[in-house]
Design a protein around this motif. Sequence first.
Motif, mmCIF file in Angstrom:
data_model
loop_
_atom_site.group_PDB
_atom_site.id
_atom_site.type_symbol
_atom_site.label_atom_id
_atom_site.label_comp_id
_atom_site.label_asym_id
_atom_site.label_seq_id
_atom_site.Cartn_x
_atom_site.Cartn_y
_atom_site.Cartn_z
ATOM 1 N N LEU A 1 0.851 -1.181 0.000
ATOM 2 C CA LEU A 1 0.000 0.000 0.000
ATOM 3 C C LEU A 1 0.887 1.231 0.000
ATOM 4 C CD1 LEU A 1 -2.800 1.366 0.262
ATOM 5 C CD2 LEU A 1 -2.536 1.182 2.747
ATOM 6 N N GLY A 2 0.745 2.066 -1.017
ATOM 7 C CA GLY A 2 1.544 3.272 -1.120
ATOM 8 C C GLY A 2 0.675 4.488 -1.350
ATOM 9 N N TYR B 1 6.105 10.570 -0.510
ATOM 10 C CA TYR B 1 5.669 9.196 -0.785
ATOM 11 C C TYR B 1 5.900 8.355 0.466
ATOM 12 C CZ TYR B 1 5.052 4.685 -3.082
ATOM 13 O OH TYR B 1 4.601 3.444 -3.437
ATOM 14 N N GLY B 2 5.027 7.391 0.664
ATOM 15 C CA GLY B 2 5.185 6.439 1.751
ATOM 16 C C GLY B 2 4.542 5.124 1.378
ATOM 17 N N PHE B 3 5.019 4.037 1.986
ATOM 18 C CA PHE B 3 4.409 2.733 1.703
ATOM 19 C C PHE B 3 4.495 1.839 2.928
ATOM 20 C CE2 PHE B 3 8.858 1.644 0.777
ATOM 21 C CZ PHE B 3 8.975 0.378 1.362
ATOM 22 N N PHE B 4 3.623 0.847 2.939
ATOM 23 C CA PHE B 4 3.711 -0.279 3.886
ATOM 24 C C PHE B 4 3.619 -1.555 3.080
ATOM 25 C CE2 PHE B 4 1.644 -3.646 6.332
ATOM 26 C CZ PHE B 4 2.562 -3.776 7.366
ATOM 27 N N ASP B 5 4.493 -2.497 3.392
ATOM 28 C CA ASP B 5 4.538 -3.763 2.661
ATOM 29 C C ASP B 5 4.552 -4.916 3.649
ATOM 30 O OD1 ASP B 5 5.285 -5.202 -0.065
ATOM 31 O OD2 ASP B 5 6.604 -6.038 1.471
ATOM 32 N N ARG B 6 3.702 -5.898 3.396
ATOM 33 C CA ARG B 6 3.647 -7.120 4.216
ATOM 34 C C ARG B 6 3.688 -8.312 3.281
ATOM 35 N NH1 ARG B 6 3.781 -9.945 9.310
ATOM 36 N NH2 ARG B 6 2.641 -11.888 8.970
ATOM 37 N N ARG B 7 4.661 -9.193 3.494
ATOM 38 C CA ARG B 7 4.777 -10.396 2.669
ATOM 39 C C ARG B 7 5.013 -11.593 3.567
ATOM 40 N NH1 ARG B 7 8.995 -9.174 -0.178
ATOM 41 N NH2 ARG B 7 10.545 -10.794 0.155
ATOM 42 N N SER C 1 10.708 -23.404 5.625
ATOM 43 C CA SER C 1 11.253 -22.188 5.019
ATOM 44 C C SER C 1 10.233 -21.050 5.049
ATOM 45 C CB SER C 1 11.704 -22.455 3.574
ATOM 46 O OG SER C 1 10.622 -22.844 2.757
ATOM 47 N N ASP C 2 9.316 -21.081 6.031
ATOM 48 C CA ASP C 2 8.316 -20.024 6.141
ATOM 49 C C ASP C 2 8.980 -18.718 6.587
ATOM 50 O OD1 ASP C 2 8.410 -21.970 8.488
ATOM 51 O OD2 ASP C 2 7.633 -20.175 9.468
ATOM 52 N N TYR C 3 8.343 -17.609 6.231
ATOM 53 C CA TYR C 3 8.917 -16.298 6.549
ATOM 54 C C TYR C 3 7.841 -15.245 6.543
ATOM 55 C CZ TYR C 3 8.441 -15.159 1.583
ATOM 56 O OH TYR C 3 7.934 -14.911 0.338
ATOM 57 N N PHE C 4 8.189 -14.073 7.088
ATOM 58 C CA PHE C 4 7.372 -12.877 6.906
ATOM 59 C C PHE C 4 8.292 -11.669 6.836
ATOM 60 C CE2 PHE C 4 7.659 -12.838 11.599
ATOM 61 C CZ PHE C 4 7.990 -11.509 11.833
ATOM 62 N N THR C 5 7.829 -10.629 6.162
ATOM 63 C CA THR C 5 8.526 -9.355 6.128
ATOM 64 C C THR C 5 7.510 -8.237 6.313
ATOM 65 O OG1 THR C 5 8.336 -8.845 3.765
ATOM 66 C CG2 THR C 5 10.090 -10.345 4.403
ATOM 67 N N ASN C 6 7.877 -7.260 7.112
ATOM 68 C CA ASN C 6 7.103 -6.035 7.266
ATOM 69 C C ASN C 6 8.047 -4.868 6.994
ATOM 70 O OD1 ASN C 6 4.620 -7.201 8.124
ATOM 71 N ND2 ASN C 6 5.483 -7.508 10.169
ATOM 72 N N ALA C 7 7.642 -3.966 6.134
ATOM 73 C CA ALA C 7 8.495 -2.828 5.808
ATOM 74 C C ALA C 7 7.647 -1.588 5.613
ATOM 75 C CB ALA C 7 9.318 -3.105 4.555
ATOM 76 N N SER C 8 8.187 -0.449 6.023
ATOM 77 C CA SER C 8 7.509 0.826 5.817
ATOM 78 C C SER C 8 8.552 1.891 5.520
ATOM 79 C CB SER C 8 6.678 1.220 7.048
ATOM 80 O OG SER C 8 7.498 1.262 8.205
ATOM 81 N N PHE C 9 8.118 2.901 4.782
ATOM 82 C CA PHE C 9 9.040 3.939 4.339
ATOM 83 C C PHE C 9 8.249 5.207 4.112
ATOM 84 C CE2 PHE C 9 10.899 6.252 0.703
ATOM 85 C CZ PHE C 9 12.185 6.494 1.181
ATOM 86 N N VAL C 10 8.851 6.349 4.463
ATOM 87 C CA VAL C 10 8.223 7.632 4.195
ATOM 88 C C VAL C 10 9.306 8.629 3.808
ATOM 89 C CG1 VAL C 10 8.324 8.358 6.633
ATOM 90 C CG2 VAL C 10 6.657 9.408 5.078
ATOM 91 N N THR C 11 9.034 9.435 2.789
ATOM 92 C CA THR C 11 9.960 10.463 2.346
ATOM 93 C C THR C 11 9.178 11.704 1.954
ATOM 94 O OG1 THR C 11 11.709 11.009 0.739
ATOM 95 C CG2 THR C 11 9.953 9.587 -0.027
ATOM 96 N N ALA C 12 9.765 12.867 2.204
ATOM 97 C CA ALA C 12 9.144 14.135 1.828
ATOM 98 C C ALA C 12 10.226 15.088 1.351
ATOM 99 C CB ALA C 12 8.386 14.743 3.008
ATOM 100 N N SER D 1 12.301 -1.879 8.632
ATOM 101 C CA SER D 1 12.056 -3.216 8.093
ATOM 102 C C SER D 1 12.255 -4.260 9.186
ATOM 103 C CB SER D 1 13.028 -3.502 6.938
ATOM 104 O OG SER D 1 12.930 -4.841 6.509
ATOM 105 N N HIS D 2 11.370 -5.255 9.196
ATOM 106 C CA HIS D 2 11.492 -6.390 10.120
ATOM 107 C C HIS D 2 11.244 -7.673 9.339
ATOM 108 C CE1 HIS D 2 9.967 -8.828 13.820
ATOM 109 N NE2 HIS D 2 11.249 -9.072 13.547
ATOM 110 N N ILE D 3 12.195 -8.574 9.405
ATOM 111 C CA ILE D 3 12.152 -9.828 8.652
ATOM 112 C C ILE D 3 12.416 -10.993 9.599
ATOM 113 C CG2 ILE D 3 13.297 -11.172 6.842
ATOM 114 C CD1 ILE D 3 14.176 -8.424 5.653
#
Length: 780
Positions: free
Chosen positions: A235-236, A247-253, A262-273, A290-292
């Motif tokens: 979501l951006g 711009y900013g985003f949140f990503d969940r995978r 081999s299961d995993y998760f990633t959470n990442a967010s970013f914001v720039t102005a 980011s958290h992996i």
Amino acid sequence: MRSQNLQSHDKRRIFTKALQLVKREKKLRYSFAAMKIKSRGLALCLLIQVSLPAQETYRADTTHIKYLAEITLVGRTNRSDLQQIPEIVGTSIYAGKKSSLLVIKNVEGNITTNVMRQVMAKIPGIHIWENDGSGIQIGVATRGLSPNRSWEFNVRQNGYDIAADPYGYPEAYYNPQLQAVQRIEVIRGHGALQYGSQFGGMINYILRDGSEFKKPFQVETQQTVGSFGLSNIYLGAGGQSEKWNYYGFFDRRQADGYRLNSDYFTNASFVTATYRPTKKISTTLELMRSHIRSRQPGGLHDTALYVNNRQSLRYRNFMDIEWSTLAWRSRFEFNATSRMDIKLFGLIGDRNSVGFLPTGGIGVADTINPTLGTYNPRNVNIDRYRNWGGEWKWITDYSIEKSKNTLSVGLRRFSGYTNRLVSDGKGDAGVDYSLRIENNTWMRDIDFTSINYALFAENIIRIGNRLLIIPGFRYEWLGGSASGQHTIVNGVPVSLIRQQKKRGFLLGGIGIEYHFLRSLELYGNITEAYRPVLFADLSTPPTTDRIDPSLDDARGYNSDIGIRGKINNLLYIDVSIYYLHYGNRIGTLLQEDVVGNRYNLRTNIGGSRAKGIELFAEYQGRLAKAYNSPWRWSQYISYSFTDARYGNFYLTRISNNQIIKENLRNKQVENAPRHTLRTGSSLLYKQIKITGQLSYTSGTFSDANNTFFATANAQNGWIPAYSIVDLTLSMPIDKQWSLSTGVNNLLNAVYFTRRASGYPGPGAMPADGRTWFLTLKNQL
């Protein structure tokens, strides 16, 4: 009358040139036959001419001087995913360098899980480790170097460092989500003068900043599903106005993974102005988090891998990574010829791992210990990285007689701190992720520091309208230290012998570019490079190992010579040969002192060299002769030949209780395939595009001794050649929605690309078999 004739002649000349440029781009479908040379027609022609993509404007400039304020502007209207970088972008000089720019929105492939053989398919010679199907750990290299977490590259995000420590531990545990990336710069060879250490060059992930949006506020989403439980939501939101873009985003995978455990998760967010108080000043503030967490299925023996490459012998091994970066960047344009960049950046990163890693490797089963009645205790490792730095760059044009030259200079300051905690088998005996250790006592607790000051300068000297000579230098001052507790023996802490190194040295280089036939250029360069003494070289066991007081950084150089450009605006080529000398490599030699005590000496043990060919060619055209045909077709080939061998390179072994010293001269460098080929075709009907790609990598050794048959622990041995086929389809649904889908490893090849002695192994590491994905994109 004569004046009117001249004006008419000028109009016809401008009209003819504009028409040629438009036909060359084949993007506008207007009927120019109906246009009349009137004042409005002339204005329209001029408007079309200046609105053409940046690359073609650059090619039409007979002085071959091109400046762009932002790298994100390069080829923004072009459909190709590979772009040639102009001579100057912002405050950076790219003339004479072996460089590539990847436009992620044009990449046809699986960018959700960072399938780098598709993303970097058009960069010849890129060797990729593909053992991590999640795409979390990206491992790439070139020219016979090691792909281990891309540590032979200087890895950056928006121009600043994101590796753990570029001078002491240059492994890239974090890589940004590719959905959020606008461009990827890949600079080799001559780039060492601007960007510092590492023989591989520089990889720079340039994130989206909202400048491409046309409204003050826009929202976009991407949802991906795929095989083995793959689920991703991105979501951006961003926009721009006269003085702002953001711009900013949140990503969940998350996914179960191709292999068991081999299961995993990633959470990442970013914001720039970005704020632009005037047209000549901009300032940007950005924050990333980011958290992996991923379960590590471990390696297999070759035989077991080919029987069932999805199996796993480890299910209690985990890797957890938390990464945060903060950066402030400002740009100033003093006048039409002088510009300046300033950036300050910081990194807070934690790398945590827990797992069962016995000295016997994969031959030791991870089962209930009958003596303990539980599983065996696991190893717990924690690294904490705390870095900050700053860079200043300034570029200006100046003239000598009729020659317009360009000078770029820069300063850099970096400070890094790493705290390393190791339990040495004193972790818990559970099956879930846990960092608990016995008695809350760490066996090893070491502090590392690194500091760097650097000054560089590059100068473009233009001789006439065709020849550019680009000399440059970089002065580096480095400091590094290691201290702390190395282990505990019988309850008594044993301290590491404090190590401290300080040194300064000068790197030089020169590049050249010669333009001919308007759209082709010859380029070449030779530049010194280095790889610093790493933390591991300063923290050897004090009771069994010693460090050579004269231990030095690895030093060497890169050189390229090639030709690149467009032929008839349909065929783009870049063909070059290279030579890489990697001297003063660091290793360990077994020694014996005067009283007969044996010890391992950490020292410079020799060098290697790599030479080869890098070739890329891409044809883009229409299937029908009609100019307005909706059918388009493209074909590319990306090939490299690499001959990487050791020079005088010494190792030791024991035979009949005697230390035998061997020279590995002329042995092949490990993890350096001789042939790498990627080729593909795309068929486009209007906006529906289908792309197929074949990737071939020849076999390679996995150790310096060139062991062919797999050892019992599968950590050494031959890595066989492999061929992979990928297929991708993309299409719009309407003006806001689009869909892409694909199959990776279509023929379900069973293969592996690396062997590991520790994490994430040990053993041979299987790559993923056949997988599929489906992505739905929306922009509101």
